[in-house]
Design an enzyme around this catalytic site. Structure first.
Site, PDB file in Angstrom:
ATOM      1  N   THR A  11       0.861  -1.188   0.000  1.00  0.00           N
ATOM      2  CA  THR A  11       0.000   0.000   0.000  1.00  0.00           C
ATOM      3  C   THR A  11       0.898   1.240   0.000  1.00  0.00           C
ATOM      4  O   THR A  11       1.958   1.255   0.618  1.00  0.00           O
ATOM      5  CB  THR A  11      -0.959   0.019   1.207  1.00  0.00           C
ATOM      6  OG1 THR A  11      -0.201   0.126   2.427  1.00  0.00           O
ATOM      7  CG2 THR A  11      -1.816  -1.239   1.249  1.00  0.00           C
ATOM      8  N   GLY A  12       0.456   2.284  -0.697  1.00  0.00           N
ATOM      9  CA  GLY A  12       1.312   3.459  -0.826  1.00  0.00           C
ATOM     10  C   GLY A  12       2.573   3.127  -1.594  1.00  0.00           C
ATOM     11  O   GLY A  12       3.658   3.595  -1.266  1.00  0.00           O
ATOM     12  N   GLY A  13       2.417   2.352  -2.669  1.00  0.00           N
ATOM     13  CA  GLY A  13       3.580   1.921  -3.450  1.00  0.00           C
ATOM     14  C   GLY A  13       3.947   2.873  -4.581  1.00  0.00           C
ATOM     15  O   GLY A  13       4.821   2.571  -5.383  1.00  0.00           O
ATOM     16  N   SER A  15       5.055   6.003  -4.148  1.00  0.00           N
ATOM     17  CA  SER A  15       5.925   7.097  -3.686  1.00  0.00           C
ATOM     18  C   SER A  15       6.901   6.585  -2.633  1.00  0.00           C
ATOM     19  O   SER A  15       6.654   5.545  -2.000  1.00  0.00           O
ATOM     20  CB  SER A  15       5.043   8.210  -3.091  1.00  0.00           C
ATOM     21  OG  SER A  15       5.832   9.289  -2.644  1.00  0.00           O
ATOM     22  N   GLY A  16       7.975   7.315  -2.433  1.00  0.00           N
ATOM     23  CA  GLY A  16       8.855   7.147  -1.280  1.00  0.00           C
ATOM     24  C   GLY A  16       9.257   5.716  -0.947  1.00  0.00           C
ATOM     25  O   GLY A  16       9.771   4.976  -1.798  1.00  0.00           O
ATOM     26  N   ILE A  17       9.041   5.344   0.295  1.00  0.00           N
ATOM     27  CA  ILE A  17       9.486   4.049   0.804  1.00  0.00           C
ATOM     28  C   ILE A  17       8.754   2.895   0.106  1.00  0.00           C
ATOM     29  O   ILE A  17       9.361   1.870  -0.219  1.00  0.00           O
ATOM     30  CB  ILE A  17       9.252   3.996   2.335  1.00  0.00           C
ATOM     31  CG1 ILE A  17      10.197   4.981   3.043  1.00  0.00           C
ATOM     32  CG2 ILE A  17       9.430   2.575   2.875  1.00  0.00           C
ATOM     33  CD1 ILE A  17       9.845   5.262   4.497  1.00  0.00           C
ATOM     34  N   SER A 136       7.249   3.921  12.982  1.00  0.00           N
ATOM     35  CA  SER A 136       8.085   5.131  12.933  1.00  0.00           C
ATOM     36  C   SER A 136       8.823   5.314  14.242  1.00  0.00           C
ATOM     37  O   SER A 136       8.298   5.003  15.308  1.00  0.00           O
ATOM     38  CB  SER A 136       7.232   6.375  12.691  1.00  0.00           C
ATOM     39  OG  SER A 136       8.031   7.537  12.813  1.00  0.00           O
ATOM     40  N   TYR A 149       0.167  11.432  15.244  1.00  0.00           N
ATOM     41  CA  TYR A 149       1.083  10.609  14.439  1.00  0.00           C
ATOM     42  C   TYR A 149       1.843   9.622  15.325  1.00  0.00           C
ATOM     43  O   TYR A 149       1.928   8.426  15.010  1.00  0.00           O
ATOM     44  CB  TYR A 149       2.068  11.516  13.692  1.00  0.00           C
ATOM     45  CG  TYR A 149       2.957  10.775  12.716  1.00  0.00           C
ATOM     46  CD1 TYR A 149       2.474  10.348  11.486  1.00  0.00           C
ATOM     47  CD2 TYR A 149       4.280  10.496  13.035  1.00  0.00           C
ATOM     48  CE1 TYR A 149       3.291   9.667  10.591  1.00  0.00           C
ATOM     49  CE2 TYR A 149       5.104   9.809  12.152  1.00  0.00           C
ATOM     50  CZ  TYR A 149       4.606   9.401  10.927  1.00  0.00           C
ATOM     51  OH  TYR A 149       5.413   8.720  10.046  1.00  0.00           O
TER      52      TYR A 149
HETATM   53  P1  NDP Z   1       5.339   9.388   0.900  1.00  0.00           P
HETATM   54  O1  NDP Z   1       4.487  10.580   1.144  1.00  0.00           O
HETATM   55  O2  NDP Z   1       6.369   9.410  -0.149  1.00  0.00           O
HETATM   56  O3  NDP Z   1       4.418   8.103   0.679  1.00  0.00           O
HETATM   57  C1  NDP Z   1       3.220   7.910   1.366  1.00  0.00           C
HETATM   58  C2  NDP Z   1       2.445   6.902   0.563  1.00  0.00           C
HETATM   59  O4  NDP Z   1       1.227   6.578   1.244  1.00  0.00           O
HETATM   60  C3  NDP Z   1       2.068   7.420  -0.815  1.00  0.00           C
HETATM   61  O5  NDP Z   1       2.281   6.404  -1.745  1.00  0.00           O
HETATM   62  C4  NDP Z   1       0.604   7.761  -0.679  1.00  0.00           C
HETATM   63  O6  NDP Z   1      -0.035   7.629  -1.927  1.00  0.00           O
HETATM   64  C5  NDP Z   1       0.173   6.681   0.311  1.00  0.00           C
HETATM   65  N1  NDP Z   1      -1.055   7.023   1.028  1.00  0.00           N
HETATM   66  C6  NDP Z   1      -1.259   8.000   1.943  1.00  0.00           C
HETATM   67  N2  NDP Z   1      -2.528   8.001   2.345  1.00  0.00           N
HETATM   68  C7  NDP Z   1      -3.146   6.998   1.669  1.00  0.00           C
HETATM   69  C8  NDP Z   1      -4.451   6.486   1.646  1.00  0.00           C
HETATM   70  N3  NDP Z   1      -5.441   7.019   2.391  1.00  0.00           N
HETATM   71  N4  NDP Z   1      -4.730   5.443   0.839  1.00  0.00           N
HETATM   72  C9  NDP Z   1      -3.760   4.902   0.066  1.00  0.00           C
HETATM   73  N5  NDP Z   1      -2.504   5.327   0.042  1.00  0.00           N
HETATM   74  C10 NDP Z   1      -2.200   6.378   0.832  1.00  0.00           C
HETATM   75  O7  NDP Z   1       6.026   9.080   2.318  1.00  0.00           O
HETATM   76  P2  NDP Z   1       6.947   7.881   2.844  1.00  0.00           P
HETATM   77  O8  NDP Z   1       7.335   6.962   1.773  1.00  0.00           O
HETATM   78  O9  NDP Z   1       7.967   8.531   3.665  1.00  0.00           O
HETATM   79  O10 NDP Z   1       5.910   7.166   3.849  1.00  0.00           O
HETATM   80  C11 NDP Z   1       5.631   5.794   3.828  1.00  0.00           C
HETATM   81  C12 NDP Z   1       5.407   5.331   5.258  1.00  0.00           C
HETATM   82  O11 NDP Z   1       6.620   5.508   6.006  1.00  0.00           O
HETATM   83  C13 NDP Z   1       4.318   6.079   6.023  1.00  0.00           C
HETATM   84  O12 NDP Z   1       3.541   5.181   6.764  1.00  0.00           O
HETATM   85  C14 NDP Z   1       5.117   6.977   6.967  1.00  0.00           C
HETATM   86  O13 NDP Z   1       4.394   7.304   8.128  1.00  0.00           O
HETATM   87  C15 NDP Z   1       6.312   6.089   7.252  1.00  0.00           C
HETATM   88  N6  NDP Z   1       7.473   6.808   7.768  1.00  0.00           N
HETATM   89  C16 NDP Z   1       8.146   7.712   6.987  1.00  0.00           C
HETATM   90  C17 NDP Z   1       9.231   8.393   7.505  1.00  0.00           C
HETATM   91  C18 NDP Z   1       9.993   9.408   6.715  1.00  0.00           C
HETATM   92  O14 NDP Z   1      10.764  10.198   7.302  1.00  0.00           O
HETATM   93  N7  NDP Z   1       9.863   9.431   5.393  1.00  0.00           N
HETATM   94  C19 NDP Z   1       9.693   8.169   8.896  1.00  0.00           C
HETATM   95  C20 NDP Z   1       8.924   7.177   9.615  1.00  0.00           C
HETATM   96  C21 NDP Z   1       7.865   6.536   9.049  1.00  0.00           C
HETATM   97  P3  NDP Z   1      -1.255   8.602  -2.409  1.00  0.00           P
HETATM   98  O15 NDP Z   1      -0.889   9.982  -1.992  1.00  0.00           O
HETATM   99  O16 NDP Z   1      -1.358   8.371  -3.874  1.00  0.00           O
HETATM  100  O17 NDP Z   1      -2.453   8.106  -1.682  1.00  0.00           O
END
Ligand code: NDP
Length: 257
Positions: A11-13, A15-17, A136, A149
């Protein structure tokens, strides 16, 4: 190939992590379904990931949409070996200035969405599957303004222990990866310009023992470990990938004499 013939849902694939993890999984031989809400970034991610990926638009706070995404992944792949419940949002909820909607949206996305993602996928997980939840370091730091958070990520950690117990009879492992500050678009709201990001990174790096932000690829490698047979006896654990922030909190450069 550590994930040869394995299938995964992240999920959330887009962007980012999550995206870095999808790349790492595919490089190790897996087929991967990614979800997110934003169709444009889903399309871009799919183009980057190639033929062993599918992209499914689904809001993790919408249980029916989550169930539909799981059904589509299972239809494409025939079953699931790995679930990375990674989707999450940040948000500021300072004492004295917070609105219920903001507080609840953070909990709804970061905890409730994670639980219902696991519940939707559970019937389709193969015996011996691996679930990884994204936590986190913020659950540990007491960082002002982060009540919702921090609580959401502490909740993920608590929930992981329960899920690990409930799924143990099927040989399914459940673990948490807990990143420290990691360079991804999640910081765009807090630091909207490159200059603001440089300033923010400087401040954050000062309290991280290794003196720098993490990279999404570094989290992805740990998720890959937890997903693979290399972690075949690891369940109910939380792995911090945070440059020492949790384990050695006063080790950062600003604390040095
Ligand atoms: P990004 O903002 O790059 O990625 C977040 C992802 O979550 C996106 O793909 C977004 O896609 C998806 N997302 C958010 N809300 C929803 C939703 N309601 N339904 C489906 N998808 C959703 O941030 P990160 O990669 O950094 O975050 C990934 C995880 O890592 C999160 O859980 C974050 O809390 C955790 N984390 C990150 C840290 C950091 O410093 N980066 C530190 C600690 C934890 P879309 O917007 O298309 O919905």
């Amino acid at each position: 190939m550590r994930l040869k013939n394995k299938t995964a849902l992240i999920t959330g694939g887009n962007s980012g992590i999550g995206l870095a993890t999808a790349k790492a999984f595919i490089a190790e031989g897996a087929r991967v379904a990614i979800t997110g809400r934003n169709q444009a970034t889903l399309d871009a991610a799919l183009a980057a990931l190639g033929a062993n990926a599918i992209a499914l638009q689904a809001d993790a706070t919408d249980i029916a949409a989550t169930e539909q995404a799981v059904a589509s992944a299972v239809k494409a792949f025939g079953g699931l070996d790995i679930l990375f419940a990674n989707a999450g949002i940040p948000g500021s909820t300072p004492l004295g200035g917070s609105k219920l909607e903001v507080f609840e949206q953070i909990l709804r996305t970061n905890i409730t969405g994670v639980f219902f993602t696991v519940q939707a996928a559970a019937p389709y997980l193969n015996d011996g599957a691996s679930i990884i939840l994204n936590g986190s370091v913020m659950s540990q730091l007491g960082s002002p303004g982060s009540s919702a958070y921090a609580a959401s990520k502490a909740g993920v950690r608590g929930m992981s222990r329960v899920l690990a117990a409930e799924l143990a009879p099927r040989g399914i492992r459940v673990n948490v990866v807990s990143p420290g500050a990691t360079r991804t678009p999640i910081w765009n709201g807090a630091a909207p310009t490159p200059e603001a990001m440089t300033q923010l990174e400087k401040r954050l790096a000062g309290i991280i023992p290794l003196g720098r932000l993490g990279e999404a690829e570094e989290i992805a490698k740990t998720v890959l470990f937890l997903a693979s047979d290399d972690a075949s006896n690891v369940s109910g654990a939380e792995l911090f990938v945070d440059g020492g922030s949790n384990g050695s909190p006063v080790g950062g450069p600003v604390f040095r004499g």
